[in-house]
Design a protein around this motif. Structure first.
Motif, short mmCIF file in Angstrom:
data_model
loop_
_atom_site.label_atom_id
_atom_site.label_comp_id
_atom_site.label_asym_id
_atom_site.label_seq_id
_atom_site.Cartn_x
_atom_site.Cartn_y
_atom_site.Cartn_z
N SER A 1 39.40 20.38 37.97
CA SER A 1 38.38 19.33 37.89
C SER A 1 39.00 17.95 37.90
O SER A 1 40.19 17.77 37.60
CB SER A 1 37.59 19.50 36.59
OG SER A 1 38.45 19.26 35.48
N PRO A 2 38.19 16.93 38.20
CA PRO A 2 38.64 15.56 37.98
C PRO A 2 38.68 15.28 36.48
O PRO A 2 38.11 16.02 35.69
CB PRO A 2 37.55 14.72 38.68
CG PRO A 2 36.34 15.60 38.68
CD PRO A 2 36.84 17.00 38.81
N LYS A 3 39.35 14.21 36.09
CA LYS A 3 39.42 13.87 34.67
C LYS A 3 38.03 13.49 34.14
O LYS A 3 37.20 12.97 34.87
CB LYS A 3 40.40 12.72 34.44
CG LYS A 3 41.86 13.11 34.68
CD LYS A 3 42.79 11.96 34.39
CE LYS A 3 44.25 12.37 34.61
NZ LYS A 3 45.18 11.26 34.33
N ASN A 4 37.81 13.77 32.86
CA ASN A 4 36.56 13.41 32.17
C ASN A 4 35.33 13.99 32.85
O ASN A 4 34.33 13.30 33.05
CB ASN A 4 36.44 11.88 32.09
CG ASN A 4 37.63 11.23 31.39
OD1 ASN A 4 38.09 11.73 30.39
ND2 ASN A 4 38.12 10.15 31.96
N LYS B 1 34.93 18.74 30.24
CA LYS B 1 35.67 19.96 29.93
C LYS B 1 35.37 20.47 28.53
O LYS B 1 35.18 21.68 28.32
CB LYS B 1 37.17 19.70 30.10
CG LYS B 1 38.05 20.87 29.72
CD LYS B 1 39.50 20.62 30.11
CE LYS B 1 40.09 19.45 29.39
NZ LYS B 1 41.52 19.25 29.72
N ASP C 1 45.02 24.91 28.55
CA ASP C 1 44.91 23.63 29.23
C ASP C 1 46.19 23.34 30.01
O ASP C 1 47.21 24.00 29.82
CB ASP C 1 44.66 22.50 28.22
CG ASP C 1 43.25 22.54 27.67
OD1 ASP C 1 42.35 22.90 28.43
OD2 ASP C 1 43.06 22.23 26.48
N THR D 1 48.24 20.98 29.62
CA THR D 1 49.00 19.98 28.88
C THR D 1 50.49 20.06 29.15
O THR D 1 51.20 19.07 29.07
CB THR D 1 48.74 20.14 27.37
OG1 THR D 1 48.95 21.52 27.01
CG2 THR D 1 47.32 19.76 27.02
N CYS E 1 42.23 22.77 34.27
CA CYS E 1 43.31 22.05 34.95
C CYS E 1 42.74 20.85 35.69
O CYS E 1 41.75 20.97 36.42
CB CYS E 1 43.99 23.03 35.91
SG CYS E 1 45.11 22.29 37.09
N ASN E 2 43.36 19.68 35.51
CA ASN E 2 42.96 18.51 36.30
C ASN E 2 43.43 18.67 37.74
O ASN E 2 44.33 19.47 38.03
CB ASN E 2 43.54 17.23 35.70
CG ASN E 2 42.87 16.85 34.39
OD1 ASN E 2 41.73 17.24 34.13
ND2 ASN E 2 43.58 16.11 33.55
N ASP F 1 45.02 16.56 39.70
CA ASP F 1 46.16 15.78 40.18
C ASP F 1 47.33 16.70 40.45
O ASP F 1 47.42 17.82 39.90
CB ASP F 1 46.54 14.72 39.14
CG ASP F 1 46.92 15.34 37.81
OD1 ASP F 1 48.12 15.57 37.57
OD2 ASP F 1 46.00 15.64 37.01
N SER G 1 49.26 18.30 37.37
CA SER G 1 48.49 19.28 36.60
C SER G 1 48.34 20.60 37.36
O SER G 1 48.29 21.68 36.76
CB SER G 1 47.12 18.73 36.25
OG SER G 1 47.23 17.58 35.43
N LYS H 1 32.71 16.17 39.05
CA LYS H 1 32.30 15.24 38.00
C LYS H 1 30.82 14.95 38.12
O LYS H 1 30.28 14.78 39.21
CB LYS H 1 33.10 13.94 38.11
CG LYS H 1 33.03 13.06 36.88
CD LYS H 1 34.06 11.94 36.96
CE LYS H 1 34.04 11.10 35.69
NZ LYS H 1 35.08 10.06 35.73
#
Length: 465
Positions: A186-189, A192, A233, A235, A282-283, A285, A288, A312
């Motif tokens: 996914s894109p950030k924010n 999730k 995640d 991370t 997972c983002n 980018d 990630s 998003k």
């Protein structure tokens, strides 16, 4: 001086047997009519603790004194009869410690509250089970709108709802069947945290962070084994190819292995099979995406790992804005039974998802993988970039055999590839490692023969088409 009488061994044996028979008869008389109260209590022979079932069905840890107090309240006398040296409470405690003993107490994914007998006849007590939603017709529009907004396409929505349906069906029946993991890219924010919360609620409310286990940092996993949903995640991405292969092995173990072992701190490991599902968030980018293992690697994850592309969207839920998250729980609880009813009783798994491949027969569902995400993952792999250069310029029409140094020389002799080789930092050592990786990823094209003492390590590369 008179001699002491010599005991008769046979008479002593008879006396002991008579005492044992009398003791068991007294114990039977003492607990007669009160067995129902004893059935609520278990004794953990490993820790010496007692567990009593509470009014809500879960088992609560009790001290010996608390158990005796409970027995006294429920009619067991604390004093012995004149012709007996033991009290009814003594007999009841003995009954519990002998006939109500278990070897392990805790929570396990997919297990219902109460006594279970598992491998090798081991008796275990499950203190608490998942709180599965009770299906009830009603409004579930907030759940449906949220999931559809994120997953967008019918293919992804149908797969995810099918996955949820199979999960809920198995949990409600007590099945321990394994099932595919899901990677949500996914894109950030994108929402999730809310997505994880909703899935956790649907599957019974127990989710655990699988990061330490999946990164092989700990053997203690009781928190994981007590949860139906395992969450990972991005991370700490697995940047190196070897680490990504290891991640693939761990995913395969979680998804398909029946050889599980629950290991709480301070206690021996318990071999036991559980129910769990793994979700990886997972983002999108490049860094990630490195958490995703090679899909076409040696562990054959293509049928065990679904990859979904998230989008998003407006983060409101049930009419609540993002700054009203404190009220989300109330709305979730309001619509959860209706969404469970929709998944369990209204939604039907599409025929297109029920192909006849082996893993579908095993799991009831064919996994899907977003082509966009898979392409992005492969585009970031140096292995894939080297493969493209080799196939375009070296083995387009014929097989190639040689050492990594020879391949580097040939690639650098091609004018349009020189700068690209520099940008990718491709030299003899790195190309040798990449060719070794490719012999695993694309074993039908790349092979690594046994090293020759004279010629050194050579590689064989075939045309892809």
């Amino acid at each position: 001086m008179s001699k002491l009488p010599i005991p008769d061994p046979e008479k002593m044996k008879v006396d002991l047997q008579d005492k044992a028979v009398l003791y068991m008869q007294h114990r039977k008389d003492a607990i007669k009519g009160l067995q129902a109260d004893l059935k609520k209590i278990y004794y953990d022979s490993d820790s010496g603790k007692f567990y009593k079932q509470g009014k809500h069905g879960d088992f609560i840890k009790f001290s010996e004194g608390s158990v005796k107090r409970y027995l006294k309240i429920h009619g067991f006398k604390p004093s012995a009869k004149t012709d007996d040296e033991h009290s009814p409470i003594d007999y009841a405690m003995d009954e519990i410690m002998e006939d109500r003993a278990v070897e392990w107490v805790g929570q396990l994914g997919g297990y219902r509250t109460g006594l279970h007998t598992i491998q090798n006849g081991t008796r275990i007590l499950i203190r608490k089970s998942a709180s599965l939603p009770k299906p009830k017709t009603g409004d579930y529009s907030a759940f449906d709108k949220f999931f559809r907004g994120i997953l967008k396409t019918d293919e992804q929505i149908n797969f995810f709802y099918s996955w949820l349906k199979i999960c809920l069906t198995e949990l409600s029946k007590g099945s321990l069947r394994s099932g595919p993991a899901i990677v949500l890219v996914s894109p950030k924010n994108f929402g999730k945290s809310l997505f994880k919360k909703l899935v956790s609620k649907i599957l019974g409310g127990r989710a655990a962070d699988a990061t330490k286990f999946m990164k092989s940092r700990t053997d203690f996993n009781a928190d994981l084994f007590g949860s139906e949903l395992w969450v990972l995640d991005d991370t700490v991405p697995a940047a190196q190819y070897g680490a990504r292969l290891e991640m693939g092995k761990l995913i395969k173990q979680v998804v398909a292995s029946n050889d599980d072992s629950c290991h709480p701190k301070g206690r021996d490991a318990l071999p036991v099979r559980i129910w769990r599902r793994l979700m990886i968030f997972c983002n999108d980018d490049p860094e990630s995406l490195k958490i995703i293992p090679p899909i076409d690697g040696q562990d054959h994850l293509s049928d065990k790992l679904a990859i979904l592309k998230a989008h998003k969207q407006d983060l409101s839920f049930a009419g609540l804005d993002a700054d009203e998250k404190d009220n989300y729980d109330t709305r979730i609880e309001e619509q959860l039974p209706a969404f469970a009813d929709f998944i369990m009783n209204q939604f039907e798994i599409p025929e297109s998802a029920k192909t006849q491949s082996d893993h579908v027969r095993r799991w009831g569902l064919d996994v899907i993988q977003s082509e966009e995400v898979v392409s992005s993952v492969q585009a970031e792999q140096k292995e894939i970039k080297l493969h493209e250069m080799i196939q375009e310029h070296i083995t387009r029409f014929s097989e190639w055999r040689g050492k990594a140094s020879s391949l580097v020389d040939e690639l650098q002799d091609i004018p349009e590839l020189r700068q690209r080789m520099i940008d990718l930092r491709l030299n003899t050592d790195s190309v040798s490692k990449l060719l070794t990786n490719l012999s695993v990823m694309k074993s039908g094209i790349y092979s690594k023969p046994k090293k020759d003492r004279v010629k050194g390590q050579e590689y064989i590369i075939k045309p892809e088409y």
